[in-house]
Design a protein around this motif. Structure first.
Motif, short mmCIF file in Angstrom:
data_model
loop_
_atom_site.label_atom_id
_atom_site.label_comp_id
_atom_site.label_asym_id
_atom_site.label_seq_id
_atom_site.Cartn_x
_atom_site.Cartn_y
_atom_site.Cartn_z
N LEU A 1 -12.85 9.20 -2.23
CA LEU A 1 -11.92 9.68 -1.20
C LEU A 1 -11.65 11.15 -1.42
CD1 LEU A 1 -9.39 6.70 -1.37
CD2 LEU A 1 -11.34 6.92 0.17
N ALA B 1 -9.64 14.49 0.13
CA ALA B 1 -8.54 14.89 1.02
C ALA B 1 -8.25 16.37 0.81
CB ALA B 1 -7.29 14.06 0.77
N ILE C 1 -5.60 8.79 3.96
CA ILE C 1 -6.23 8.15 2.80
C ILE C 1 -5.27 7.24 2.05
CG2 ILE C 1 -7.18 8.69 0.50
CD1 ILE C 1 -8.64 11.00 1.72
N GLN D 1 -5.33 3.58 3.01
CA GLN D 1 -6.62 2.99 2.61
C GLN D 1 -6.64 2.73 1.11
OE1 GLN D 1 -8.97 2.09 4.64
NE2 GLN D 1 -9.01 3.40 6.45
N VAL E 1 -10.54 9.65 -6.34
CA VAL E 1 -9.70 10.36 -5.36
C VAL E 1 -9.68 11.83 -5.74
CG1 VAL E 1 -7.42 10.54 -4.30
CG2 VAL E 1 -8.28 8.30 -5.02
N PHE F 1 -15.32 8.86 1.83
CA PHE F 1 -14.33 9.09 2.89
C PHE F 1 -13.78 10.50 2.71
CE2 PHE F 1 -10.42 9.11 5.10
CZ PHE F 1 -10.33 8.02 5.93
N CYS G 1 -11.28 13.58 4.60
CA CYS G 1 -10.36 14.04 5.63
C CYS G 1 -9.78 15.37 5.15
CB CYS G 1 -9.24 13.03 5.89
SG CYS G 1 -8.10 13.52 7.20
#
Length: 772
Positions: free
Chosen positions: A497, A499, A507, A510, A530, A730, A732
């Motif tokens: 993830l 971010a 996030i 999730q 992360v 992922f 964002c």
């Protein structure tokens, strides 16, 4: 314009009304040879096939996308179900309490019985089997992703001080979107210009065939354009693609429709009706019209307005005006099309389908509104919401509600006490789970929306929170939830993830949901990484509690978080970095205040009626229930304001040079040190900060903080060594972060379609990018 009757022939047996309804000129022995040739090559009565051509093109694309969605959905479900069976079997064959077991020291979660009392020693566990995995299919998908995941370069426009233009970045849609839009544009262009003839020998023989083809294609696009714009639509159900992503195709479909409309219009001016006797024929058919092309111009003007005011820079500049005018002008455009097409060929069939899709979608949306459900307390009055100001100029809106949502979804929020007509989308940052109940009751869950204020509605929310204080509550009307991921993170072995800044809001939910499934043995996931790049450490206060839950309740050594601080703290001379107070808006504040009080009054009366019914006439019980109700509906806790950091001690600060505090100036034992940077540090300073002031990284738990920007290609290369069979990435964040991640993930596809490495089957990328 219909197929006009030739002045060389007359049909006295047919009335003008029947000819207008049929718009078909009968061929007789007296008809000129040019008319016979024109009707033979491309008869007007069969021009409806061009509209069907576009329908077939869209249906084929829809079927292919739906089949791919079903394949991924089935593979994810079967993979999770297989994992549950493995867990169930291992629990049945686990060691009894009387057996001795050698525990794994770091994790203490070993399932091996090393010294059983009876039977043979346990054998080495076989590698997990892969179910519903078709290798040629996986390699074909990886080959497509190798091209479609590659990012389109972002255009950076330098700032122009003379014209007062700031530096801008122009981002393009994803390559997949570009391919679909390009294919659609090429299809309609060839389908309009390749068939012959483009023009008849005379306008008196009828409308130019080129114009008829383009007009039918433009009308046939209308149902698909409207369907792609609806929040609740069948395309999302079949393909799993959310409305926010389909909206990109909606905009480009509108631009293609404008192109076809211009192709439909221009031939009538190249071969005008007032030449070669066409004007007299037109007047015989269409009596009472002051201008020949009046209905066409009436339909073209609203379409042109819709396409121009939806251009990215205009939409951002006047977003509130865009939202207010877009739907009403679209309705006017559809009405003008009905008038212009006059039921020629199959035009009204497409327009009727457009109106039907529009109506059905709005009816379905009634089930997405929190104030239209009779079984909820929010019926007609909305929910009660609290607004909290967070550090780093952020806002958190908390709404206790009975609405259910999934991780990654978003809602449209309307707060009449702040702005009656404004309705804006926000990502839900909280998790809808029984593990996170609301203080309002067992049926309620706290829906949390975190965002940064920029202008318009978001700035009004901040101003209202400053003016009214943290204990004030507002009425909130919710439309949603919508969107979400096409895939389930719990079906991937490794999840990464990324971010950037406020992108963490997409996030957090999730991450919490995935950790919960891992604790309940419902997720295949074994490793979570992360990476959060934020400007200042105070931003972590937004989700301090969520991060604590992730760290304490995740399975041991399964979650690794890296925080990158990219800038230093800027504190104004006034102290707290709060936004300026709201300007004087006495009339607007009075109107919104009265509207909010009206909804609050209705809610209070409804609560009072329920309390009286519950008490059953007992005054003592009624007073006790009212006291409990007052405690239950109290406002959210007041925000926690962090004290501003003390001024750093620097000596003779100069640009691009790191200043070392003097030992004789002050005694900094009781003062906070801010690295001595009064503004955003340069790359040299960040590198020095990274190595000179880097806190000790906790390698055991995998949670640590660094100063500087993350080197995404280097990090992904390191993460790749621990990838499982299936990996989800992922992201964002800002465009630069998305571009770096997309470029790296695209290169990873080579190891899959090229034959596979270590049994790797898939590297899936999900980007939160509402492309323009």
């Amino acid at each position: 314009m219909p197929y006009l009757q030739s002045p060389f022939e007359t049909t006295p047996t047919l009335s003008l009304r029947s000819l207008t309804a049929r718009v078909k000129i009968p061929i007789t022995s007296s008809s000129p040879p040019q008319l016979h040739e024109a009707v033979r090559q491309d008869p007007w009565s069969k021009s409806g096939k061009y509209g069907l051509g576009w329908v077939y093109f869209c249906i084929i694309l829809l079927i292919l996308t739906s089949l791919l969605h079903v394949y991924h959905w089935l593979s994810d479900r079967i993979r999770r179900a297989t994992y549950k069976d493995v867990i169930a079997k291992s629990s049945k064959s686990s060691s009894p309490d009387s057996d001795y077991e050698m525990a794994n020291m770091p994790t203490n979660n070993s399932q091996h019985v090393f010294f059983p009392r009876n039977g043979q020693l346990p054998q080495r566990q076989e590698e997990e089997e892969t179910y519903f995995s078709f290798k040629p299919m996986n390699r074909g998908i990886a080959l497509m992703r190798y091209f479609f995941y590659r990012p389109v370069p972002v255009w950076r426009i330098p700032s122009l001080h003379l014209l007062r233009l700031r530096k801008r970045e122009i981002s393009f849609p994803a390559p997949g979107t570009i391919v679909i839009v390009s294919a659609a544009f090429i299809f309609v262009t060839l389908y309009s210009f390749v068939p012959q003839p483009l023009y008849y020998a005379s306008i008196a023989f009828g409308s130019p065939p080129l114009a008829i083809r383009a007009g039918m294609l433009a009308v046939a696009m209308m149902p698909w354009i409207v369907a792609l714009s609806m929040k609740a639509n069948l395309i999302t159900f079949l393909t799993g693609i959310g409305h926010e992503r389909l909206n990109v195709l909606h905009r480009w479909g509108g631009y293609i429709c404008l192109f076809l409309s211009l192709v439909h219009t221009i031939p009538f001016y190249i071969s005008p009706a007032w030449d070669q006797g066409g004007l007299q024929v037109f007047k015989n058919y269409f009596r009472g019209q002051t201008y020949i092309y009046g209905t066409g111009i009436a339909a073209l003007v609203p379409l042109l307005f819709l396409c121009v005011h939806s251009l990215p820079f205009l939409r951002r500049w006047m977003y509130e005006l865009f939202v207010t005018l877009h739907v009403p002008v679209s309705i006017v455009f559809l009405a003008m099309l009905f008038w212009h097409c006059h039921n020629y060929l199959t035009s009204w069939n497409y327009l009727a389908a457009t109106a039907g899709i529009w109506f059905v979608s709005y009816c379905i949306r009634l089930f997405y509104l929190n104030w239209t459900n009779l079984r909820r307390m929010s019926w007609l009055i909305g929910e009660e919401a609290g607004v909290t100001i967070l550090p780093e100029n952020a806002v958190k809106v908390t709404i206790p509600t009975q609405v259910k949502w999934k991780p990654g979804q978003y809602v449209y929020l309307r707060m009449p006490g702040i702005s009656v007509f404004e309705n804006h989308p926000f990502t839900i940052a909280s998790l809808c789970s029984d593990d996170f109940p609301s203080d309002y009751g067992e049926e309620y869950r706290d829906m949390t929306l975190v965002f940064r204020p920029f202008g318009g509605f978001t700035r009004k929310v901040v101003n209202a929170a400053i003016d009214n204080g943290p204990m004030h509550t507002y009425r909130a009307f919710i439309d949603g939830p919508y969107g979400g991921m096409q895939r389930d993170l719990a079906s991937f072995d490794t999840v990464i993830l990324f971010a950037g800044g406020s992108g963490i809001t997409a996030i957090v939910s999730q991450l919490l949901d995935l950790i919960k499934k891992m604790r309940d043995s419902k997720a295949v996931t074994k490793q979570i990484h992360v990476v959060w790049a934020l400007k200042r450490p105070e931003t972590m206060e937004w989700f301090k509690e969520e991060l604590r839950i992730c760290r304490e309740f995740a399975p041991p050594e399964s979650v690794h978080c890296q925080f990158f601080i990219t800038a230093t703290k800027r504190v104004g001379p006034g102290g707290f970095p709060l936004p300026p107070p709201s300007p004087s808006r006495p009339v607007s504040d009075l109107v919104h205040g009265k509207i909010d009080k009206a909804f609050q009054g209705i809610a209070s009366k409804r609560n009072s009626a329920l309390i009286r019914d519950e008490a059953g006439g007992d005054p003592e019980k009624e007073r006790e229930l009212r006291r409990e109700n007052e405690d239950g509906i109290s406002a959210l806790p007041a925000p926690t304001f962090l004290p501003p950091p003390k001024k750093a001690f620097t000596k003779g600060h100069k640009p691009n040079k790191l200043s070392i505090p003097s030992a004789n100036c002050h005694n900094p034992t009781n003062q906070s040190f801010d690295f001595g940077f009064p503004s955003t540090p340069t790359m040299l300073q960040k590198n020095l900060m990274r190595f000179a002031f880097l806190p000790a990284a906790n390698k055991k738990t995998g949670w640590h903080t660094e100063y500087g920007r993350p080197d995404i290609p280097f990090m992904l290369k390191g993460f790749e060594r621990g990838f499982g069979k299936r990996t989800c990435i992922f992201v964002c964040g800002p465009p630069s972060m998305r571009v770096d991640v997309q470029r790296c993930v695209a290169k990873m596809q080579q190891k899959i379609w090229g034959g596979g490495e270590n049994g790797r089957e898939e590297v899936y990328l999900h980007t939160e990018n509402y492309a323009i």
